[in-house]
Scaffold this motif. Structure first.
Motif, mmCIF file in Angstrom:
data_model
loop_
_atom_site.group_PDB
_atom_site.id
_atom_site.type_symbol
_atom_site.label_atom_id
_atom_site.label_comp_id
_atom_site.label_asym_id
_atom_site.label_seq_id
_atom_site.Cartn_x
_atom_site.Cartn_y
_atom_site.Cartn_z
ATOM 1 N N VAL A 82 47.898 32.582 37.650
ATOM 2 C CA VAL A 82 46.827 31.961 36.868
ATOM 3 C C VAL A 82 46.387 30.658 37.524
ATOM 4 O O VAL A 82 45.196 30.357 37.615
ATOM 5 N N SER A 85 43.826 31.316 40.175
ATOM 6 C CA SER A 85 42.757 32.260 39.845
ATOM 7 C C SER A 85 41.549 31.521 39.276
ATOM 8 O O SER A 85 41.491 31.243 38.070
ATOM 9 N N LEU A 89 37.273 34.820 40.406
ATOM 10 C CA LEU A 89 38.192 35.965 40.470
ATOM 11 C C LEU A 89 38.169 36.735 39.149
ATOM 12 O O LEU A 89 38.086 37.968 39.133
ATOM 13 N N TRP A 90 38.239 35.988 38.037
ATOM 14 C CA TRP A 90 38.210 36.654 36.721
ATOM 15 C C TRP A 90 36.882 37.384 36.515
ATOM 16 O O TRP A 90 36.864 38.524 36.055
ATOM 17 N N GLN A 91 35.784 36.713 36.886
ATOM 18 C CA GLN A 91 34.463 37.319 36.655
ATOM 19 C C GLN A 91 34.282 38.567 37.506
ATOM 20 O O GLN A 91 33.810 39.604 37.028
ATOM 21 N N THR A 93 36.675 40.473 38.830
ATOM 22 C CA THR A 93 37.608 41.520 38.392
ATOM 23 C C THR A 93 37.091 42.227 37.146
ATOM 24 O O THR A 93 37.075 43.467 37.083
ATOM 25 N N PHE A 94 36.662 41.455 36.160
ATOM 26 C CA PHE A 94 36.168 42.090 34.935
ATOM 27 C C PHE A 94 34.828 42.786 35.170
ATOM 28 O O PHE A 94 34.562 43.832 34.560
ATOM 29 N N TRP A 134 49.329 38.868 38.164
ATOM 30 C CA TRP A 134 48.391 39.992 38.089
ATOM 31 C C TRP A 134 47.633 39.998 36.768
ATOM 32 O O TRP A 134 47.220 41.053 36.293
ATOM 33 N N SER A 135 47.463 38.798 36.172
ATOM 34 C CA SER A 135 46.894 38.772 34.817
ATOM 35 C C SER A 135 45.461 39.284 34.787
ATOM 36 O O SER A 135 45.077 39.979 33.839
ATOM 37 N N ALA A 136 44.660 38.962 35.784
ATOM 38 C CA ALA A 136 43.259 39.396 35.733
ATOM 39 C C ALA A 136 43.171 40.928 35.839
ATOM 40 O O ALA A 136 42.463 41.580 35.062
ATOM 41 N N TYR A 137 43.904 41.497 36.791
ATOM 42 C CA TYR A 137 43.869 42.961 36.956
ATOM 43 C C TYR A 137 44.412 43.673 35.720
ATOM 44 O O TYR A 137 43.762 44.555 35.161
ATOM 45 N N SER A 140 42.165 43.274 32.771
ATOM 46 C CA SER A 140 40.935 44.080 32.875
ATOM 47 C C SER A 140 41.219 45.541 32.537
ATOM 48 O O SER A 140 40.407 46.226 31.906
#
Ligand SMILES: NC(=O)c1ccc[n+]([C@@H]2O[C@H](COP(=O)([O-])OP(=O)(O)OC[C@H]3O[C@@H](n4cnc5c(N)ncnc54)[C@H](OP(=O)(O)O)[C@@H]3O)[C@@H](O)[C@H]2O)c1
Length: 219
Positions: A82, A85, A89-91, A93-94, A134-137, A140
């Motif tokens: 986190v 990230s 990266l979050w945008q 990935t989602f 791996w929170s974003a993956y 998602s």
């Protein structure tokens, strides 16, 4: 002839799905950002699109009258804590993993309804949660499960979520390297095998279908 739209069609699993569909005589609408990497085949319709920009998808799609299935296979899977990230990266990935799947499904719904068709979401390995770095993956893919489960209750379509265990692709090789873990492709599900299970979901009997399917390497 059945028509199937596939995202992630240049990836390890996507390539195998496209090949399996073409081999049995289906027409494949293959979404890719590098369409020059798609096989040259008379029944393949390349669709150039960058899924990190879901709002552009409507303009990228050809007219769709009737569609037997959509297979959502594209994903990005950055490994980052986190603290490392940023919003980008979050945008991204989602956008790729969730929003593009929702938008493509929305755009394809009239054609899917016309065929009483199927939607397959290729999710993540079964049982993942709270994975450090791996929170974003993982987040998602949890959202992708919700998308699939809501869609199933909204539409008279067969909606399947597939949870693949480790599958021998470049994505897994990269992820394993980023986690400092060994990558042993011979101990993984082979992409052609996973493609076979995707086709199994697409080929449901008239009275019943697979809503969820976990696919693990044989020990
Ligand atoms: N391999 C595994 O062990 C494993 C396990 C569980 C679940 N899965 C899931 O299986 C699916 C396929 O994974 P894979 O292993 O085949 O990965 P892969 O080889 O990296 O394929 C990913 C695909 O997504 C596409 N993609 C990524 N970003 C995109 C963008 N912005 N616009 C358009 N396309 C984009 C890639 O296109 P490019 O070729 O242009 O990069 C590629 O075709 C993913 O949903 C993944 O989460 C894989």
């Amino acid at each position: 002839m059945r028509s199937v739209l596939v995202t992630g069609s240049t990836g390890g699993i996507g390539t195998a799905i496209v090949r399996a569909l073409l081999d049995r005589g289906d027409r494949v609408l293959a979404v890719a950002r590098a369409v020059d990497r798609l096989p040259d085949h008379p029944d393949l319709v390349p669709i150039a699109a960058d899924l990190s920009r879901p709002a552009d998808l409507a303009a990228a799609l050809p007219p769709l009258d009737r569609l037997d299935a959509v297979v959502h296979c594209a994903a990005v899977a950055d490994v980052a804590a986190v603290t490392d990230s940023p919003a980008e990266l979050w945008q991204r990935t989602f956008a790729v993993n969730v929003t593009a799947a929702a938008e493509l499904t929305r755009l394809a719904l009239p054609a899917l309804r016309a065929a009483r068709g199927a939607v397959v979401f290729v999710n993540q390995a079964p049982g993942l949660r709270a994975v450090p770095q791996w929170s974003a993956y993982v987040g998602s893919k949890k959202a992708l499960t919700e998308l699939a489960d809501s869609l199933r209750r909204e539409e008279k379509l067969r909606v399947t979520t597939i949870y693949p265990g480790p599958t021998a692709t470049e994505l897994l090789a990269t992820v394993r390297a980023d986690f400092g873990a060994p990558y042993e492709p011979d101990h993984c599900v082979q992409p052609a095998t996973l493609a076979g299970y995707v086709l199994l979901a697409l080929d449901a009997a008239p009275d019943a279908y697979l809503s969820e399917l976990s696919v693990l390497p044989t020990p």
